[in-house]
Design a protein around this motif. Structure first.
Motif, short mmCIF file in Angstrom:
data_model
loop_
_atom_site.label_atom_id
_atom_site.label_comp_id
_atom_site.label_asym_id
_atom_site.label_seq_id
_atom_site.Cartn_x
_atom_site.Cartn_y
_atom_site.Cartn_z
N MET A 20 26.02 1.10 18.38
CA MET A 20 24.65 0.62 18.46
C MET A 20 24.50 -0.39 19.60
O MET A 20 23.55 -0.31 20.39
CB MET A 20 24.25 -0.02 17.13
CG MET A 20 22.85 -0.61 17.12
SD MET A 20 22.43 -1.39 15.55
CE MET A 20 23.52 -2.81 15.55
N ILE A 23 24.55 1.42 22.96
CA ILE A 23 23.30 2.14 23.23
C ILE A 23 22.21 1.17 23.68
O ILE A 23 21.52 1.40 24.69
CB ILE A 23 22.83 2.93 21.99
CG1 ILE A 23 23.75 4.13 21.77
CG2 ILE A 23 21.38 3.37 22.11
CD1 ILE A 23 23.58 4.80 20.42
N VAL A 24 22.05 0.08 22.96
CA VAL A 24 20.98 -0.87 23.28
C VAL A 24 21.23 -1.55 24.62
O VAL A 24 20.30 -1.73 25.42
CB VAL A 24 20.80 -1.90 22.15
CG1 VAL A 24 19.84 -3.01 22.55
CG2 VAL A 24 20.30 -1.21 20.88
N THR A 25 22.48 -1.90 24.93
CA THR A 25 22.75 -2.58 26.21
C THR A 25 22.68 -1.62 27.40
O THR A 25 22.26 -2.02 28.48
CB THR A 25 24.11 -3.30 26.20
OG1 THR A 25 25.14 -2.39 25.85
CG2 THR A 25 24.10 -4.46 25.23
N VAL A 29 16.40 -0.62 23.82
CA VAL A 29 16.13 -0.54 22.38
C VAL A 29 15.40 0.76 22.02
O VAL A 29 15.52 1.24 20.90
CB VAL A 29 15.35 -1.79 21.90
CG1 VAL A 29 13.91 -1.76 22.36
CG2 VAL A 29 15.47 -1.96 20.40
N PHE A 32 17.61 3.35 20.55
CA PHE A 32 18.29 2.99 19.30
C PHE A 32 17.69 3.75 18.13
O PHE A 32 16.56 3.52 17.73
CB PHE A 32 18.17 1.48 19.11
CG PHE A 32 18.49 0.97 17.73
CD1 PHE A 32 19.66 1.33 17.09
CD2 PHE A 32 17.64 0.10 17.10
CE1 PHE A 32 19.96 0.83 15.84
CE2 PHE A 32 17.92 -0.42 15.85
CZ PHE A 32 19.08 -0.05 15.22
N SER A 33 18.47 4.69 17.60
CA SER A 33 18.06 5.44 16.42
C SER A 33 19.34 5.79 15.65
O SER A 33 20.44 5.75 16.21
CB SER A 33 17.33 6.72 16.80
OG SER A 33 18.20 7.62 17.44
N SER A 36 21.21 8.67 17.37
CA SER A 36 21.91 8.30 18.61
C SER A 36 23.14 7.44 18.31
O SER A 36 24.18 7.59 18.95
CB SER A 36 20.97 7.57 19.58
OG SER A 36 20.57 6.32 19.07
N VAL A 37 23.03 6.57 17.33
CA VAL A 37 24.17 5.73 16.94
C VAL A 37 25.28 6.59 16.35
O VAL A 37 26.46 6.42 16.69
CB VAL A 37 23.73 4.62 15.95
CG1 VAL A 37 24.93 3.92 15.34
CG2 VAL A 37 22.81 3.62 16.64
N ARG A 55 17.60 0.86 9.65
CA ARG A 55 17.88 0.18 10.93
C ARG A 55 18.01 -1.33 10.70
O ARG A 55 18.80 -1.99 11.35
CB ARG A 55 16.77 0.48 11.94
CG ARG A 55 16.80 1.92 12.38
CD ARG A 55 15.78 2.35 13.39
NE ARG A 55 14.71 1.47 13.75
CZ ARG A 55 14.17 1.41 14.96
NH1 ARG A 55 14.61 2.19 15.92
NH2 ARG A 55 13.17 0.60 15.21
N ALA A 106 22.13 -7.40 22.37
CA ALA A 106 21.63 -6.32 21.52
C ALA A 106 21.04 -6.89 20.24
O ALA A 106 19.98 -6.45 19.78
CB ALA A 106 22.75 -5.33 21.20
N ILE A 110 17.19 -6.14 19.28
CA ILE A 110 16.91 -5.37 18.06
C ILE A 110 16.12 -6.21 17.06
O ILE A 110 15.16 -5.73 16.45
CB ILE A 110 18.21 -4.85 17.42
CG1 ILE A 110 18.89 -3.83 18.35
CG2 ILE A 110 17.93 -4.21 16.06
CD1 ILE A 110 20.33 -3.51 17.96
#
Length: 196
Positions: A20, A23-25, A29, A32-33, A36-37, A55, A106, A110
């Motif tokens: 997670m 993905i965010v970095t 954001v 971010f799902s 995807s995580v 989430r 992140a 988030i």
């Protein structure tokens, strides 16, 4: 549960949380799902849901992961006996943010996107309010609440994030600015409380 099974479960949770953060970095954001995580962690969707039902639960898990990693690295966040101790502890707080830079960034992104406060936020806020009450027992209730809120905002992951990201400060520069701001605010509160 056996210790091995518990360890494997924790490692899976940490792998999901690290995915997670990645993905965010890397992607932001918006990417971010849960699917995807799960893909980034190399696990099935149901595995993510088994460990983190929402989430928001993922964010709470990241908060826990950061606390565990800080403790494992020997980083102790300040436990204030009096509020006067706060300015001297800003640098340690901000350096701990820098030590886990990607995860902290992140975490901030988030939490803002979800509009979510993690459980540790309330615990830390109470710590500030309690230290303020010990140092300035005659402070009015409204003024104490407002002062604690401002101090909590200044000495926070979000302040570190905005100062180092939006204002291009180094972590040490950001710490010095926040140290100065907390000292200034506390000196004003002390002056006003003496007048009463």
């Amino acid at each position: 549960q056996s210790p091995l099974r518990a360890q494997a479960k924790l490692e899976t949770k940490d792998r999901i949380l690290d995915a997670m953060v990645d993905i965010v970095t890397r992607e932001g954001v918006h990417a971010f799902s849960v699917p995807s995580v799960a893909a980034a962690a190399g696990v099935a969707h149901r595995t993510v849901y088994r460990h983190f039902a929402t989430r928001e639960a993922l964010l709470d898990g990241l908060d826990d992961l950061l606390e565990r990693r800080a403790a494992a690295a020997g980083i102790e966040l300040p436990d204030l006996s009096t509020i006067e101790d706060l300015p001297a502890r800003v640098a340690a707080v901000f350096r701990s943010c820098d030590r886990f830079r990607d995860a902290m960034r992140a975490y901030v992104v988030i939490s803002v996107a979800l509009g979510r406060r993690v459980p540790s936020f309330d615990r830390r806020t109470r710590m500030f309010a309690d230290a303020l009450a010990r140092s300035f027992p005659g402070l009015g209730r409204k003024e104490a609440r407002a002062t604690a809120a401002v101090l909590r905002l200044l000495v926070s992951t979000r302040a570190w994030f905005h100062l180092t990201t939006d204002h291009d400060m180094t972590t040490d520069e950001a710490a010095r600015v926040v140290e100065w701001a907390t000292q200034t605010l506390l000196a004003d509160v002390a002056r006003r409380s003496r007048k009463r």
